[in-house]
Design an enzyme around this catalytic site. Structure first.
Site, PDB file in Angstrom:
ATOM      1  N   SER A   1      15.030   7.316  31.270  1.00 46.85           N
ATOM      2  CA  SER A   1      15.006   8.113  32.488  1.00 46.85           C
ATOM      3  C   SER A   1      16.205   7.869  33.397  1.00 46.85           C
ATOM      4  O   SER A   1      16.671   8.776  34.074  1.00 46.85           O
ATOM      5  CB  SER A   1      13.707   7.850  33.264  1.00 46.85           C
TER       6      SER A   1
ATOM      7  N   HIS B   1      15.370   5.514  38.157  1.00 45.50           N
ATOM      8  CA  HIS B   1      15.713   6.894  38.481  1.00 45.50           C
ATOM      9  C   HIS B   1      16.793   6.956  39.561  1.00 45.50           C
ATOM     10  O   HIS B   1      17.781   7.682  39.434  1.00 45.50           O
ATOM     11  CB  HIS B   1      14.468   7.640  38.960  1.00 45.50           C
TER      12      HIS B   1
END
Length: 303
Positions: free
Chosen positions: A208, A254
């Site tokens: 991610s 993230h």
């Protein structure tokens, strides 16, 4: 657990406003950019950086008529990289590596053993290994291996969809080497921020961070091409909303990947032509140094 960015529902190219002409080589792709020589509309995959504006592949192959050598007329991407026959080759390879590691995790008899060997963990006692494990204990490789590690089918599915949708246009616009640097440095920055801020015994895994880096770079690229920013900004906002509202998400990965991707992309697509290599390599080096500093500082605080 690092969670994949939700809803990377994009197209093979950034969305644009209605009424724009389509790329002459890709009829389904609208674009506001035209070749400076023949004035045909060209999409990011087809545009090649010229001394003024962008040219299409045919005009570049025909030569500029300036008397420059063959190397001077070699097709180049928006960021100065070499134009490849397959603009998605590295995207496919990265996708294949992620899938191969996922299959290996499923194939191992004790699946959690392999996950525990490769996931990102700062510093903790592992009953399974009966000793201390983690990056702070010298297992630096976990910062990288965790980027390619997935444990659930929905996890890898979301991440690989994001890689496919975002990776192709970015690889075409940046070139292979620059795209690979963007992907790896974004993922590494996400791992470093997770290592810094998460609990040292909290495991994390997933691509991610790298995918968020690609998303941030897409925002920068679309702004550079003067495309309609609303679709990608909505996509970014939704992903950030999921990041901070869903449970069991390593938001640090993230955010770290996103910041690194934006910084690297700015250096890639806004570098002045006469100092392009210096600015691009310097930007990547700056992100790498910042990442190393974070890792070293965190290690010092844990040991």
């Amino acid at each position: 657990m690092d969670h994949p960015p939700g809803g990377h529902g994009g197209q093979d190219q950034p969305a644009v406003t209605e009424g724009l002409p389509s790329c002459y080589r890709h009829p389904g792709r609208e674009t506001g950019i035209r070749c400076t020589r023949c004035e045909r509309p060209i999409c990011p995959e087809c545009m090649i950086s010229a001394s003024v504006g962008f040219q299409c592949p045919e005009c570049v192959r025909q030569g500029s008529g300036t008397g420059h050598g063959a190397s001077a007329n070699r097709p180049r991407t928006l960021a100065g990289g070499a134009v490849a026959a397959d603009p998605r080759l590295l995207t496919k390879i990265l996708l294949g590596i992620n899938v191969a590691v996922f299959v290996a995790v499923l194939a191992v008899d004790d699946r959690y053993r392999l996950v525990q060997d490769l996931d990102l963990i700062g510093y903790a006692f592992s009953p399974g290994f009966d000793h201390i494990v983690g990056v702070a204990d010298g297992e630096w490789y976990r910062l990288v291996t965790a980027m390619f590690l997935h444990q659930e089918i929905w996890h890898i599915a979301f991440n690989m969809l994001g890689l496919w949708w975002l990776g192709g246009p970015l690889e075409a616009a940046l070139g292979r080497v620059r795209f690979l640097a963007l992907y790896l440095l974004s993922g590494l920055a996400g791992s470093a921020l997770t290592y810094l801020l998460a609990a040292p015994n909290q495991p994390s895994l997933g691509a991610s961070g790298a995918i968020f880096g690609l998303l941030g770079a897409t925002v920068v690229l679309m702004r550079r091409l003067n495309y309609d920013m609303r679709p990608v900004l909505v996509l970014l906002a939704l992903n950030l909303l999921f990041t901070f509202t869903w449970s069991n998400i390593a938001w640090e990965a993230h955010v770290g990947g996103l910041v690194a991707g934006v910084v690297i992309a700015i250096g890639m697509v806004h570098a002045p032509r006469e100092r392009r290599a210096l600015v691009q390599y310097g930007t990547c080096a700056l992100v790498l140094v910042a990442t190393v500093v974070i890792v070293v500082a965190r290690t010092a605080s844990l040991t």
